[in-house]
Design an enzyme around this catalytic site. Structure first.
Site, mmCIF file in Angstrom:
data_model
loop_
_atom_site.group_PDB
_atom_site.id
_atom_site.type_symbol
_atom_site.label_atom_id
_atom_site.label_comp_id
_atom_site.label_asym_id
_atom_site.label_seq_id
_atom_site.Cartn_x
_atom_site.Cartn_y
_atom_site.Cartn_z
ATOM 1 N N CYS A 192 -3.603 -3.466 2.742
ATOM 2 C CA CYS A 192 -4.462 -3.540 3.919
ATOM 3 C C CYS A 192 -5.749 -2.739 3.713
ATOM 4 O O CYS A 192 -6.593 -3.143 2.935
ATOM 5 C CB CYS A 192 -3.699 -3.138 5.175
ATOM 6 S SG CYS A 192 -4.396 -3.925 6.638
ATOM 7 N N GLU A 240 5.256 -4.111 2.953
ATOM 8 C CA GLU A 240 6.301 -3.088 3.127
ATOM 9 C C GLU A 240 7.236 -3.390 4.297
ATOM 10 O O GLU A 240 8.384 -2.960 4.313
ATOM 11 C CB GLU A 240 5.679 -1.696 3.289
ATOM 12 C CG GLU A 240 4.933 -1.408 4.594
ATOM 13 C CD GLU A 240 3.465 -1.835 4.581
ATOM 14 O OE1 GLU A 240 3.100 -2.719 3.772
ATOM 15 O OE2 GLU A 240 2.677 -1.298 5.394
ATOM 16 N N HIS A 294 0.812 -6.555 5.037
ATOM 17 C CA HIS A 294 1.706 -5.398 4.874
ATOM 18 C C HIS A 294 3.058 -5.832 4.315
ATOM 19 O O HIS A 294 4.001 -6.042 5.078
ATOM 20 C CB HIS A 294 1.911 -4.698 6.212
ATOM 21 C CG HIS A 294 0.720 -3.962 6.703
ATOM 22 N ND1 HIS A 294 0.468 -2.654 6.351
ATOM 23 C CD2 HIS A 294 -0.309 -4.348 7.486
ATOM 24 C CE1 HIS A 294 -0.668 -2.257 6.919
ATOM 25 N NE2 HIS A 294 -1.156 -3.268 7.613
#
Ligand code: GLN
Length: 531
Positions: A382, A510, A508
């Site tokens: 990001c 994650e 993102h």
């Protein structure tokens, strides 16, 4: 009919209620039950999206674009449950809908009050989990018993259980048994008092889960049982685990917490299979391939929770490669005062995570330059991707003034800029580009190699974008576009082909990594770092 589990916390915050709730969800799911889970947060923000990570830790994002409490990350990682807008309600969100209904005249002349209108709205939020596809719904109540702001939530769960009957809903209270070092003793009194507070508002916990630093003795169990009015076998110890939070479900399973829950809910106890989880934990405890050191260069480094999902996903990348990832946490501003070499020498991978605001930006850019020039595997996420584009534009493509319009509105070269749609927005809450968006990968890219799929879907949370006016000049200078958004053509992933592993993505990744199924980019990044 959906049965309910309500989880409250006592004595202090930060006991790991989310991890306990997630562990219970995992165990019940492995016993064959269909689970849904949610968190009720007693603060006034409508969602945590407008809060600083220092206030609240990471903001977790769901596929449907909800900006939520980080505990939802635990729910998804542990139990692989997919969370949504229905998984997180705050006082602010509850009040907003009640007040809106009042303005619409929806209360037909009545005086609108905390009881019954706010509590009814909370019950409605809980009952969004009731459906034919859900056997057990778990609701975690944020905050600590005794907080003024928790009261309407506690009253709502009391009523909920009263209405559906005690065989269909249980209360689990997570509490702390502190160890007083000077006295060399563990104390049960705070837990007794916490249960006392709950009883005062009509909630008698069915099960007590006790967080403790040291092993509890039989005397502690007996005392808690007698004074908290909970059967001895329903007092469970949840001691600090040695290596990883992923040990918690196994520890709770040893004490058969899941069986006790099912008995209380009058549900059959099917077999529990945890072989894959046990194997995963064994890898965490004894990683066969040793360890690898990766730097995370960020702005909210001093608070562990700010980059929760990033740290977890790095650990998952390690598990998938049989290694332990040691994270070197670096404050981006420190690099600004010194040099990148001072802080980054010796690391085998550098990750720059997401963020907002210009503090530390030049430090992050310096870290990326260091990774690019020294062939250190680099992963930008990001804001980390936006910084990678700025660095490349400045130092490789020769656009010296290149910047993001977020940090320098009058820059000559806004390589990262607001989209037209975003320019008109004045309300900050819930208005970013949020949630899951599709992305198409270029088949010759390293990203494609990692995913082994052409079409992917990843979660977003940002306002600014790669400015496509700079596509040609940056491509000519050697930046590869590895992924684009099919509908808008927006750049989602950039890479540098001549570098061993340099991937930066606007989304993102994650948020979608789990310990049993590491995200492909994290798996690839850790593998590159190990080389
Ligand atoms: N601040 C940047 C934006 O709004 C990046 C956001 C992020 O890293 N989550 O676009």
């Amino acid at each position: 009919m959906t049965k309910h589990i309500f989880i409250t916390g006592g004595v202090v915050s930060s006991l790991g209620k989310g991890i306990t709730a997630a562990s219970i969800a995992l165990l019940l799911k492995r016993r064959g039950y269909r689970i849904k889970i949610q968190k009720l947060d007693p603060y006034l923000n409508v969602d945590p999206g407008t809060m600083s990570p220092y206030q609240h830790g990471e903001v977790y994002v769901t596929d449907d674009g909800a900006e939520t409490d980080l505990d939802l990350g635990h729910y998804e990682r542990f139990a692989q449950l997919s969370c949504s807008q229905a998984s997180n309600y705050t006082t602010g969100r509850i009040y907003s809908s009640v007040i809106q209904r009042e303005r619409e005249g929806g209360y037909l002349g009545k005086t609108v009050q905390v009881i019954p209108h706010i509590t009814d709205e909370i019950k409605a939020a809980i009952s969004t989990l009731d459906d034919d596809e859900t056997d057990i719904a778990i609701t975690e109540i944020g905050g600590t018993a005794g907080d003024i702001e928790s009261l309407p939530f506690l009253e709502a769960i009391r009523q909920y259980r009263h209405e559906i009957g005690p065989e269909n809903a249980i209360f689990i209270h997570l509490t702390l048994i502190p160890y007083i070092r000077a006295a060399g003793e563990m104390k049960t009194k705070p837990s007794q008092q916490s249960v006392g507070i709950l009883r005062g508002i009509g909630i008698a916990p069915d099960i007590l889960v006790c967080r403790s630093e040291k092993p509890m003795t039989e005397e502690h169990f007996e005392k808690l049982s007698l004074f908290c009015n909970v059967k001895r076998e329903l007092v469970i110890e949840e001691r600090d685990v040695a290596n990883s939070i992923y040990e918690v479900p196994l520890e709770l399973a040893k004490q058969e917490l899941d069986r006790l829950v099912l008995d209380k809910l009058e549900l059959p106890v099917n077999e529990l299979k945890m072989d894959d989880w046990e194997k995963m934990v064994a890898t965490v405890v004894n990683p066969p391939k040793g360890s690898v050191e990766i730097a995370v260069v960020g702005k909210y480094i001093s608070l562990q929770d700010s980059y929760k999902s990033i740290y977890e996903a790095l650990a998952h990348g390690g598990i998938a490669n049989g290694a332990k990832v040691d994270v070197r946490m670096i404050e981006a501003e420190d690099i600004e005062c010194d040099s990148a070499e001072t802080y980054l020498t010796g690391v085998t991978g550098i990750l720059v995570p997401g963020g907002f605001g210009d503090r530390g930006i030049e430090g992050k850019i310096a870290a990326i330059k260091y990774a690019r020039e020294n062939d250190v595997p680099f992963f930008g996420i990001c804001l980390g991707m936006q910084c990678a584009v700025i660095e490349f534009a400045r130092d490789v493509a020769g656009l010296e003034d290149a910047h993001s319009a977020e940090f320098k509105s009058d820059t000559a070269d806004p390589v990262i800029d607001l989209m037209e749609k975003q320019k008109k927005i004045t309300n900050m809450g819930g208005t970013m580009r949020l949630g899951a968006w599709p992305c198409e990968l270029v088949e010759t890219s390293k990203s494609f190699e990692a995913y082994a799929e052409r079409k992917i879907s990843e979660r977003h949370r940002h306002r600014y974008e790669f400015n496509s006016e700079y596509l040609d000049v940056l491509k000519k200078a050697g930046l590869s576009i590895a992924g684009v958004s099919p509908a808008s053509g927006l750049v989602e992933i950039v890479e540098i082909d001549t570098h061993p592993w340099f991937i930066a993505c606007q989304f993102h990744p994650e948020f979608k990594s789990t310990p049993l199924n590491a995200h492909p980019l994290f798996k690839g990044f850790v593998a590159a770092a190990m080389k």
